[in-house]
Motif scaffolding. Structure first.
Motif, PDB file in Angstrom:
ATOM      1  N   ALA A 240      -9.306  -9.058  -0.202  1.00 26.20           N
ATOM      2  CA  ALA A 240     -10.043  -9.596  -1.422  1.00 26.20           C
ATOM      3  C   ALA A 240     -11.436  -8.733  -1.290  1.00 26.20           C
ATOM      4  CB  ALA A 240     -10.292 -11.223  -1.302  1.00 26.20           C
ATOM      5  N   GLU A 241     -12.058  -8.585  -0.175  1.00 25.60           N
ATOM      6  CA  GLU A 241     -13.284  -7.918  -0.301  1.00 25.60           C
ATOM      7  C   GLU A 241     -13.276  -6.351  -0.642  1.00 25.60           C
ATOM      8  OE1 GLU A 241     -17.401  -7.310   0.768  1.00 25.60           O
ATOM      9  OE2 GLU A 241     -16.068  -8.879   0.236  1.00 25.60           O
ATOM     10  N   ALA A 242     -12.122  -5.890  -0.040  1.00 26.55           N
ATOM     11  CA  ALA A 242     -11.824  -4.329  -0.475  1.00 26.55           C
ATOM     12  C   ALA A 242     -11.467  -4.167  -1.878  1.00 26.55           C
ATOM     13  CB  ALA A 242     -10.427  -3.717   0.170  1.00 26.55           C
ATOM     14  N   ALA A 243     -10.810  -5.293  -2.585  1.00 24.53           N
ATOM     15  CA  ALA A 243     -10.753  -5.215  -4.057  1.00 24.53           C
ATOM     16  C   ALA A 243     -12.198  -5.214  -4.845  1.00 24.53           C
ATOM     17  CB  ALA A 243      -9.640  -6.313  -4.290  1.00 24.53           C
ATOM     18  N   ARG A 244     -12.783  -6.290  -3.920  1.00 25.44           N
ATOM     19  CA  ARG A 244     -14.198  -6.572  -4.733  1.00 25.44           C
ATOM     20  C   ARG A 244     -15.274  -5.290  -4.953  1.00 25.44           C
ATOM     21  NH1 ARG A 244     -19.194  -8.066  -3.607  1.00 25.44           N
ATOM     22  NH2 ARG A 244     -18.884  -7.828  -1.623  1.00 25.44           N
ATOM     23  N   THR A 245     -15.156  -4.813  -3.436  1.00 27.78           N
ATOM     24  CA  THR A 245     -16.222  -3.596  -3.338  1.00 27.78           C
ATOM     25  C   THR A 245     -15.699  -2.353  -3.692  1.00 27.78           C
ATOM     26  OG1 THR A 245     -15.302  -3.234  -1.127  1.00 27.78           O
ATOM     27  CG2 THR A 245     -17.245  -5.004  -1.343  1.00 27.78           C
ATOM     28  N   ARG A 246     -14.514  -2.252  -4.040  1.00 36.99           N
ATOM     29  CA  ARG A 246     -13.656  -0.737  -4.264  1.00 36.99           C
ATOM     30  C   ARG A 246     -13.700   0.168  -2.945  1.00 36.99           C
ATOM     31  NH1 ARG A 246     -12.316  -3.798  -8.145  1.00 36.99           N
ATOM     32  NH2 ARG A 246     -12.175  -3.084  -9.979  1.00 36.99           N
ATOM     33  N   VAL A 247     -13.740  -0.635  -1.719  1.00 36.82           N
ATOM     34  CA  VAL A 247     -13.900   0.412  -0.512  1.00 36.82           C
ATOM     35  C   VAL A 247     -12.522  -0.186   0.329  1.00 36.82           C
ATOM     36  CG1 VAL A 247     -15.134   0.535   1.556  1.00 36.82           C
ATOM     37  CG2 VAL A 247     -16.273   0.457  -0.505  1.00 36.82           C
ATOM     38  N   ALA A 248     -11.924   0.794   0.527  1.00 37.35           N
ATOM     39  CA  ALA A 248     -10.459   0.571   1.180  1.00 37.35           C
ATOM     40  C   ALA A 248     -10.618  -0.078   2.554  1.00 37.35           C
ATOM     41  CB  ALA A 248      -9.580   1.764   1.274  1.00 37.35           C
ATOM     42  N   CYS A 249      -9.596  -0.752   3.197  1.00 37.97           N
ATOM     43  CA  CYS A 249     -10.022  -1.519   4.337  1.00 37.97           C
ATOM     44  C   CYS A 249      -8.881  -0.745   5.428  1.00 37.97           C
ATOM     45  CB  CYS A 249      -9.675  -2.871   4.236  1.00 37.97           C
ATOM     46  SG  CYS A 249      -8.267  -3.575   3.576  1.00 37.97           S
ATOM     47  N   PRO A 250      -8.806  -1.239   6.582  1.00 38.57           N
ATOM     48  CA  PRO A 250      -7.759  -0.852   7.408  1.00 38.57           C
ATOM     49  C   PRO A 250      -6.549  -1.803   7.125  1.00 38.57           C
ATOM     50  CG  PRO A 250      -9.777  -1.331   8.608  1.00 38.57           C
ATOM     51  CD  PRO A 250     -10.034  -2.143   7.075  1.00 38.57           C
ATOM     52  N   PRO A 251      -5.430  -1.517   7.600  1.00 37.30           N
ATOM     53  CA  PRO A 251      -4.069  -2.203   7.645  1.00 37.30           C
ATOM     54  C   PRO A 251      -4.355  -3.699   8.336  1.00 37.30           C
ATOM     55  CG  PRO A 251      -3.685  -0.177   8.359  1.00 37.30           C
ATOM     56  CD  PRO A 251      -5.119  -0.088   8.522  1.00 37.30           C
ATOM     57  N   VAL A 252      -3.640  -4.677   7.556  1.00 35.19           N
ATOM     58  CA  VAL A 252      -3.855  -6.101   8.050  1.00 35.19           C
ATOM     59  C   VAL A 252      -2.656  -6.305   8.801  1.00 35.19           C
ATOM     60  CG1 VAL A 252      -5.204  -6.612   6.167  1.00 35.19           C
ATOM     61  CG2 VAL A 252      -2.839  -7.170   5.878  1.00 35.19           C
ATOM     62  N   ARG A 253      -1.526  -5.566   9.133  1.00 37.29           N
ATOM     63  CA  ARG A 253      -0.446  -6.057   9.899  1.00 37.29           C
ATOM     64  C   ARG A 253      -0.728  -6.390  11.204  1.00 37.29           C
ATOM     65  NH1 ARG A 253      -0.173  -0.638   8.446  1.00 37.29           N
ATOM     66  NH2 ARG A 253      -0.472   0.907  10.315  1.00 37.29           N
ATOM     67  N   SER A 254      -1.876  -5.847  11.919  1.00 37.01           N
ATOM     68  CA  SER A 254      -2.179  -6.257  13.241  1.00 37.01           C
ATOM     69  C   SER A 254      -2.815  -7.736  13.476  1.00 37.01           C
ATOM     70  CB  SER A 254      -3.181  -5.497  14.103  1.00 37.01           C
ATOM     71  OG  SER A 254      -4.177  -5.490  13.433  1.00 37.01           O
ATOM     72  N   ILE A 255      -3.140  -8.256  12.246  1.00 38.95           N
ATOM     73  CA  ILE A 255      -3.709  -9.731  12.117  1.00 38.95           C
ATOM     74  C   ILE A 255      -2.617 -10.510  12.036  1.00 38.95           C
ATOM     75  CG2 ILE A 255      -5.070 -11.129  10.782  1.00 38.95           C
ATOM     76  CD1 ILE A 255      -6.608  -8.615  10.190  1.00 38.95           C
TER      77      ILE A 255
ATOM     78  N   VAL B 175       0.293   1.570  -9.707  1.00 38.19           N
ATOM     79  CA  VAL B 175       0.131   0.759  -8.291  1.00 38.19           C
ATOM     80  C   VAL B 175      -1.083   1.420  -7.525  1.00 38.19           C
ATOM     81  CG1 VAL B 175       2.650   0.358  -7.931  1.00 38.19           C
ATOM     82  CG2 VAL B 175       1.570   2.462  -7.006  1.00 38.19           C
ATOM     83  N   ASP B 176      -1.604   0.493  -6.663  1.00 37.17           N
ATOM     84  CA  ASP B 176      -2.865   0.803  -5.790  1.00 37.17           C
ATOM     85  C   ASP B 176      -2.839   0.111  -4.633  1.00 37.17           C
ATOM     86  OD1 ASP B 176      -5.126   1.924  -5.316  1.00 37.17           O
ATOM     87  OD2 ASP B 176      -6.366   0.205  -6.259  1.00 37.17           O
ATOM     88  N   SER B 177      -3.450   0.633  -3.665  1.00 36.99           N
ATOM     89  CA  SER B 177      -3.463  -0.166  -2.204  1.00 36.99           C
ATOM     90  C   SER B 177      -4.922  -0.160  -1.843  1.00 36.99           C
ATOM     91  CB  SER B 177      -2.691   0.689  -1.289  1.00 36.99           C
ATOM     92  OG  SER B 177      -2.686   0.205   0.134  1.00 36.99           O
ATOM     93  N   ARG B 178      -5.217  -1.595  -1.386  1.00 42.90           N
ATOM     94  CA  ARG B 178      -6.428  -1.681  -0.932  1.00 42.90           C
ATOM     95  C   ARG B 178      -6.491  -1.154   0.759  1.00 42.90           C
ATOM     96  NH1 ARG B 178      -5.105  -3.058  -5.787  1.00 42.90           N
ATOM     97  NH2 ARG B 178      -3.564  -4.383  -4.748  1.00 42.90           N
ATOM     98  N   ILE B 179      -5.339  -0.784   1.228  1.00 45.83           N
ATOM     99  CA  ILE B 179      -5.375  -0.322   2.476  1.00 45.83           C
ATOM    100  C   ILE B 179      -5.673   1.217   2.666  1.00 45.83           C
ATOM    101  CG2 ILE B 179      -3.921  -0.001   4.530  1.00 45.83           C
ATOM    102  CD1 ILE B 179      -4.241  -3.071   3.587  1.00 45.83           C
ATOM    103  N   ALA B 180      -6.612   1.683   3.296  1.00 50.98           N
ATOM    104  CA  ALA B 180      -7.033   3.087   3.477  1.00 50.98           C
ATOM    105  C   ALA B 180      -5.867   3.985   3.660  1.00 50.98           C
ATOM    106  CB  ALA B 180      -8.221   3.243   4.535  1.00 50.98           C
ATOM    107  N   GLY B 181      -6.006   5.054   2.679  1.00 48.42           N
ATOM    108  CA  GLY B 181      -4.846   6.219   2.875  1.00 48.42           C
ATOM    109  C   GLY B 181      -3.348   5.646   2.664  1.00 48.42           C
ATOM    110  N   TRP B 182      -3.317   4.387   2.131  1.00 40.40           N
ATOM    111  CA  TRP B 182      -1.925   4.062   1.889  1.00 40.40           C
ATOM    112  C   TRP B 182      -1.043   4.014   3.375  1.00 40.40           C
ATOM    113  CZ3 TRP B 182       0.857   2.221  -2.428  1.00 40.40           C
ATOM    114  CH2 TRP B 182       0.091   2.235  -3.593  1.00 40.40           C
ATOM    115  N   ASP B 183      -1.893   3.596   4.324  1.00 44.44           N
ATOM    116  CA  ASP B 183      -1.317   3.614   5.649  1.00 44.44           C
ATOM    117  C   ASP B 183      -0.963   1.965   5.728  1.00 44.44           C
ATOM    118  OD1 ASP B 183      -0.718   3.156   8.381  1.00 44.44           O
ATOM    119  OD2 ASP B 183      -2.875   3.232   9.024  1.00 44.44           O
ATOM    120  N   ILE B 184       0.528   1.972   5.178  1.00 47.83           N
ATOM    121  CA  ILE B 184       0.927   0.724   4.838  1.00 47.83           C
ATOM    122  C   ILE B 184       2.455   0.533   5.618  1.00 47.83           C
ATOM    123  CG2 ILE B 184      -0.492   0.290   2.990  1.00 47.83           C
ATOM    124  CD1 ILE B 184       2.126   0.507   1.282  1.00 47.83           C
TER     125      ILE B 184
END
Length: 281
Positions: free
Chosen positions: A22-37, A152-161
């Protein structure tokens, strides 16, 4: 936090991943992958947690006044699956504010790292409440079809999904455009439709209905069964973006895309140019 909060009784890891996206979407700053969480060491567990993240951010959107108007099916094309290194479809929610009206441009900076794919959109006239919905059930439920571009879009930096990341990120949703005039399905074989998409007049993606889980109809049956099984079925009036008919293509400021889907017509999307140095002053 009250019992009415969308975050109530949600596991901490799910809340954390939802907050990051949500923060990445709000700020338009991509985030790291969330899979490890989300304990993605076990695929099924990770995907289940990822859908919990998706549901939480959709519920937050609804609480903020956004309106869900349908669903999108992702990862239906073997080509797109290979592009992203995944092996099964997923789904996400469509909000009313994700639609770009025909003739409007996608504002510069509205998305982080957009890619465009051409699809068949179906609009339903009837509910699909059964977890064993059939192709006939879907055919009877569809009011009409339209050509569509999903941006389509990704909030994950570099489409590292991974599959977990894209599911959590509302199936990498961004915006969409509907085109053409409504076309009833009678006499139209969605498996046989052919798609050609251009960027600034150059063909950049081609495919057929058969590339979408064998047919956009098959993809919609999968979605209907999946959502009914979750107790959140497709309803009359829903828009369904059925999945890519060919490879998705990166979009840059100033690009113009046009797709033709045989039997359905054409659909266009333009991206606003980046502001000039003079405009930025």
């Amino acid at each position: 936090m009250t019992s009415h909060s969308p975050d109530a009784d949600v596991p901490a890891a799910v809340v954390k991943a939802a907050d990051i996206l949500a923060e990445a979407a709000r700020t338009r700053v991509a985030c790291p992958p969330v899979r490890s969480i989300l304990d993605a060491t076990d695929t099924d567990t990770g995907v289940e947690s990822a859908y919990a993240v998706q549901r939480l951010n959709v519920a937050r959107g609804r609480a903020a006044g956004r309106r869900v108007i349908g669903r999108k099916i992702g990862l239906t094309s073997p080509v797109v699956q290979r592009q992203l290194g995944v092996s099964r479809p997923d789904f996400g929610a469509l909000f009313a504010d994700m639609e770009v009206a025909r003739g409007d441009e996608v504002p510069h900076g509205a998305l982080l790292q957009p890619r465009v794919e051409a699809e068949v959109a179906l609009v339903l006239a009837r509910d699909l409440p059964h977890a064993d919905s059939t192709a006939v059930d879907v055919l009877r439920a569809v009011d009409f079809a339209l050509p569509a571009l999903e941006i389509v879009d990704s909030r994950i930096a570099g489409w590292d999904i991974s599959l977990v990341d894209t599911v959590a990120d509302n199936a990498s949703s961004g915006l969409y455009v509907l085109g053409g005039g409504p076309v009833p399905l009678a006499g139209l074989d969605l498996r046989e439709v052919r798609m050609s998409m251009t960027r600034d007049g150059e063909v950049v993606s081609e495919g057929t209905g058969a590339a979408c889980l064998g047919s956009p109809l098959n993809a919609t049956v999968w979605l209907a069964r999946t959502l009914a099984g979750l107790g959140d079925p497709l309803r009359a009036g829903d828009v369904v973006l059925t999945g890519a008919l060919g490879p998705m293509v990166p979009a840059s400021p100033g690009d113009t895309f046009e797709a033709e889907v045989s039997g359905l017509g054409t659909v266009q999307a333009g991206f606003a140019a980046a502001p000039s140095t003079g405009d930025a002053k």
